[in-house]
Design an enzyme around this catalytic site. Structure first.
Site, PDB file in Angstrom:
ATOM      1  N   HIS A   5      77.943 -77.403  17.304  1.00 42.31           N
ATOM      2  CA  HIS A   5      78.990 -78.337  17.727  1.00 42.31           C
ATOM      3  C   HIS A   5      79.215 -79.410  16.672  1.00 42.31           C
ATOM      4  O   HIS A   5      78.356 -79.668  15.814  1.00 42.31           O
ATOM      5  CB  HIS A   5      78.604 -78.998  19.055  1.00 42.31           C
ATOM      6  CG  HIS A   5      77.350 -79.797  18.974  1.00 42.31           C
ATOM      7  ND1 HIS A   5      77.305 -81.080  18.436  1.00 42.31           N
ATOM      8  CD2 HIS A   5      76.072 -79.510  19.319  1.00 42.31           C
ATOM      9  CE1 HIS A   5      76.072 -81.532  18.471  1.00 42.31           C
ATOM     10  NE2 HIS A   5      75.290 -80.595  19.000  1.00 42.31           N
ATOM     11  N   HIS A  11      73.990 -75.018  19.431  1.00 39.94           N
ATOM     12  CA  HIS A  11      73.306 -76.258  19.052  1.00 39.94           C
ATOM     13  C   HIS A  11      72.322 -76.024  17.900  1.00 39.94           C
ATOM     14  O   HIS A  11      71.946 -74.894  17.611  1.00 39.94           O
ATOM     15  CB  HIS A  11      72.570 -76.822  20.255  1.00 39.94           C
ATOM     16  CG  HIS A  11      73.461 -77.058  21.438  1.00 39.94           C
ATOM     17  ND1 HIS A  11      74.071 -78.259  21.682  1.00 39.94           N
ATOM     18  CD2 HIS A  11      73.852 -76.221  22.445  1.00 39.94           C
ATOM     19  CE1 HIS A  11      74.807 -78.168  22.790  1.00 39.94           C
ATOM     20  NE2 HIS A  11      74.682 -76.938  23.264  1.00 39.94           N
TER      21      HIS A  11
END
Length: 206
Positions: free
Chosen positions: A9, A149
């Site tokens: 992200h 992530h």
């Protein structure tokens, strides 16, 4: 052949504050939004069969920014969520170093032995292994985008390299929107690219 485009992200407010997020969330910064759009621009000529994202808001928003106006199916999967850090979530790295120095040392220096009030790295590896196998079964060919992530991608690297979780923090660093590309053919997994930031370095071109 299946080609996985795996990205982290975009930068968030807590990333800037060096505050651990885990299962909690903070908003993307202006840099995070810009970088996700730049990655989308660099991938505009790649046709994706599916986009998978962690259900965390920061990951879903990053996925949508990368997708832009393109109509691509988006599916969330909890196995792509960040490591659950329990009581550490929402706290800064410096705070944790001061209150729990021994446990933080394990996290940084001996991650294979780390276990806080949330998940261990072994727990993360189990779910990353699981979704990787499912992706191989569901998509034998084509391109798939995965938005997840930092720790998930670091664990994924150790799996692909056949290395112990002891080495999970080895370079390269996985920065926001960095791109890792994996090909899978006949059960053979190949790491083509790790933590690439070319889309950010060329932002002046767009």
């Amino acid at each position: 052949m299946l080609k996985l485009f795996v990205t982290r992200h975009g930068e968030t407010e807590w990333n800037v504050e060096k505050r651990l997020q885990g299962r909690l969330n903070s908003n993307l910064t202006a840099n995070g939004v810009r970088d996700a759009k730049l990655l989308g621009e660099s991938l505009k000529n790649t046709d994706f069969d599916m986009v998978y994202a962690s259900p965390s808001k920061r990951a879903v928003e990053t996925a949508k920014l990368i997708m832009g106006n393109r109509a691509m199916p988006l599916k969330t999967d909890e196995r792509l969520m960040e490591i659950h850090l329990g009581e550490w979530e929402g706290r800064t790295t410096e705070e944790i170093k001061q209150t729990e120095p021994d446990l933080h040392h394990l996290y940084e220096e001996k991650p294979h032995l780390f276990k806080g009030t949330g998940e261990s790295f072994v727990d993360v590896k189990q779910r990353v292994d699981s979704i990787l196998q499912d992706l191989e079964k569901a998509h034998q060919n084509g391109n798939v985008l995965v938005v997840t992530h930092g720790v998930v991608i670091k664990v994924l690297q150790t799996i692909l390299k056949g290395r112990s979780l002891e080495f999970v923090w080895d370079p390269p660093i996985i920065e926001g929107t960095s791109l890792t590309i994996i090909t899978i053919k006949d059960g053979n997994r190949t790491l083509l690219l790790e933590g690439d930031l070319a889309h950010k370095e060329e932002k002046h071109l767009f």
